[in-house]
Design a protein around this motif. Structure first.
Motif, PDB file in Angstrom:
ATOM      1  N   THR A 172     -32.325  22.609 -24.652  1.00 54.29           N
ATOM      2  CA  THR A 172     -32.656  21.583 -23.645  1.00 54.29           C
ATOM      3  C   THR A 172     -32.226  22.023 -22.255  1.00 54.29           C
ATOM      4  OG1 THR A 172     -32.399  19.823 -25.288  1.00 54.29           O
ATOM      5  CG2 THR A 172     -32.280  19.174 -22.971  1.00 54.29           C
ATOM      6  N   TYR A 173     -31.084  22.706 -22.182  1.00 46.38           N
ATOM      7  CA  TYR A 173     -30.574  23.121 -20.873  1.00 46.38           C
ATOM      8  C   TYR A 173     -31.441  24.202 -20.234  1.00 46.38           C
ATOM      9  CZ  TYR A 173     -26.427  20.255 -21.354  1.00 46.38           C
ATOM     10  OH  TYR A 173     -25.580  19.186 -21.457  1.00 46.38           O
ATOM     11  N   ASN A 217     -26.411  22.423 -14.884  1.00 47.17           N
ATOM     12  CA  ASN A 217     -26.850  22.946 -16.188  1.00 47.17           C
ATOM     13  C   ASN A 217     -25.956  24.073 -16.698  1.00 47.17           C
ATOM     14  OD1 ASN A 217     -29.372  21.426 -16.844  1.00 47.17           O
ATOM     15  ND2 ASN A 217     -30.003  22.211 -14.866  1.00 47.17           N
ATOM     16  N   GLY A 243     -28.805  16.695 -27.911  1.00 46.47           N
ATOM     17  CA  GLY A 243     -30.069  17.397 -28.012  1.00 46.47           C
ATOM     18  C   GLY A 243     -29.821  18.853 -28.352  1.00 46.47           C
ATOM     19  N   TRP A 251     -34.730  24.256 -20.462  1.00 47.37           N
ATOM     20  CA  TRP A 251     -35.854  23.516 -19.880  1.00 47.37           C
ATOM     21  C   TRP A 251     -35.423  22.749 -18.636  1.00 47.37           C
ATOM     22  CZ3 TRP A 251     -40.497  24.823 -21.140  1.00 47.37           C
ATOM     23  CH2 TRP A 251     -40.768  25.320 -22.410  1.00 47.37           C
ATOM     24  N   THR A 268     -25.885  16.239 -24.086  1.00 42.80           N
ATOM     25  CA  THR A 268     -26.841  16.307 -22.980  1.00 42.80           C
ATOM     26  C   THR A 268     -26.711  15.140 -22.015  1.00 42.80           C
ATOM     27  OG1 THR A 268     -28.505  15.188 -24.342  1.00 42.80           O
ATOM     28  CG2 THR A 268     -28.523  17.600 -24.329  1.00 42.80           C
TER      29      THR A 268
END
Length: 342
Positions: free
Chosen positions: A70-71, A120, A66, A73, A55
């Motif tokens: 996470t990506y 992302n 992470g 979000w 990340t």
């Protein structure tokens, strides 16, 4: 009382509605579509990603991990959350004071959405099929693509919005002072202070930075200096721009931060016009603080309300939000009239 230059053409209600609709499309609708597509791609690629996923990257490669979610979000918050904040704030606070600043903020909203989509989705795509996220070392193409997307989508957002004439700031009711006699000293002094809401927002930011610094001090002491440095810079910026002393007199306009710096002086000889106006900092300057507008004006704008606008010879006008702006303008005008009569 003179006014700084010829007022631009008035924006009609039709133009204003057209500009606001365009900002909704550019700053909200298109970012929502981009973010939905990005989240869909990430969701499809997530099963092929290592867990934990990379990340964050540093000079030596991957230095932060992470869960792959996470990506999702990040795509939602940066790709849609920030554009939503920019667009709704512009639509809410700009009112009829529409112009290049509102158009720029709409374009920036689209640019941030494009940046988020490339960063992302690209970071997710490059980790497909890896068993160890540490092997995802070549993130540079994704970063370059993200910044190119920021520029290209921002430019597209600017072009897609109509170029309407900026609405001139409304002039407040004039105040007249008696003519100044030879040897007579007439001085007006006041203060410009940040609105309580602005102080609260900056204070909340400082609290968040203190919390982040405390966590990093416990978990990653070698990196704790970063939020602490940001905290110091935010604190200095707040101290330097939260309050200004304003003085209008025979020597012109003097503005000085309560901290002593920054300061601004406009000699009477350089003043071409002066008036009191109703200022909307977000619409005219993109926010509060010491700012330079897209129209070339310098703004010391700390809250919405009355402001002193001083035209300068060969330079953009200066705008200072201050109580008693009408009297300050009248004081400078009286000195200009006295100088012209000599």
């Amino acid at each position: 009382m003179t006014t700084p230059g010829t007022p631009p053409a008035t924006t009609t209600d039709v133009d204003l509605r057209r500009a606001r609709r365009a900002l909704v499309v550019v700053g909200l609708v298109i970012p929502a579509v981009l973010t939905a597509v990005t989240i869909g791609l990430i969701a499809v690629w997530m099963p092929d990603m290592p867990d934990p996923a990379a990340t964050h990257w540093g000079a030596g490669g991957v230095d932060g991990y992470g869960p792959p979610v996470t990506y999702l979000w990040l795509a939602a918050v940066v790709g849609l959350g920030l554009p939503l904040l920019l667009a709704t704030a512009t639509l809410t606070m700009a009112g009829r004071q529409w112009g290049a600043t509102a158009r720029f903020l709409g374009a920036l909203a689209l640019g941030l959405s494009g940046f988020s989509a490339v960063i992302n989705a690209g970071s997710t795509w490059m980790q497909r099929g890896l068993t160890d996220a540490g092997d995802a070392t070549n993130v540079l193409p994704v970063l370059i693509g993200g910044f190119c997307a920021l520029l290209l989508f921002s430019a597209a957002g600017w072009v897609l919005q109509p170029d309407i004439a900026a609405t001139p700031a409304p002039t407040l009711r004039s105040t007249r002072l008696p003519s100044i006699s030879a040897g007579e000293r007439v001085v007006w002094m006041g203060s410009a202070s940040m609105a309580p809401a602005g102080v609260m927002i900056i204070g909340f930011t400082c609290i968040v930075l203190i919390g982040v610094g405390a966590v990093m001090l416990l978990q990653a002491p070698e990196s704790a200096w970063i939020p602490l440095l940001v905290l110091v810079l935010v604190g200095l910026a707040l101290a330097a721009t939260a309050s200004f002393r304003v003085r209008a007199g025979a020597d012109g306009l003097k503005v000085r931060s309560a901290l002593g710096f920054p300061r601004l002086n406009v000699p009477l000889d350089e003043i071409t016009a002066v008036r009191a106006i109703e200022c909307h900092p977000f619409a005219e300057f993109g926010g509060i603080g010491w700012r330079v507008g897209l129209d070339g004006r310098t703004g010391i704008v700390l809250r919405t309300g009355p402001a002193l606008e001083v035209g300068r010879r060969g330079k953009g006008a200066v705008v200072i939000t201050v109580d008693g702006a009408e009297t300050a303008a009248a004081t400078l005008q009286a000195h200009l009239d006295h100088r012209a009569a000599e």
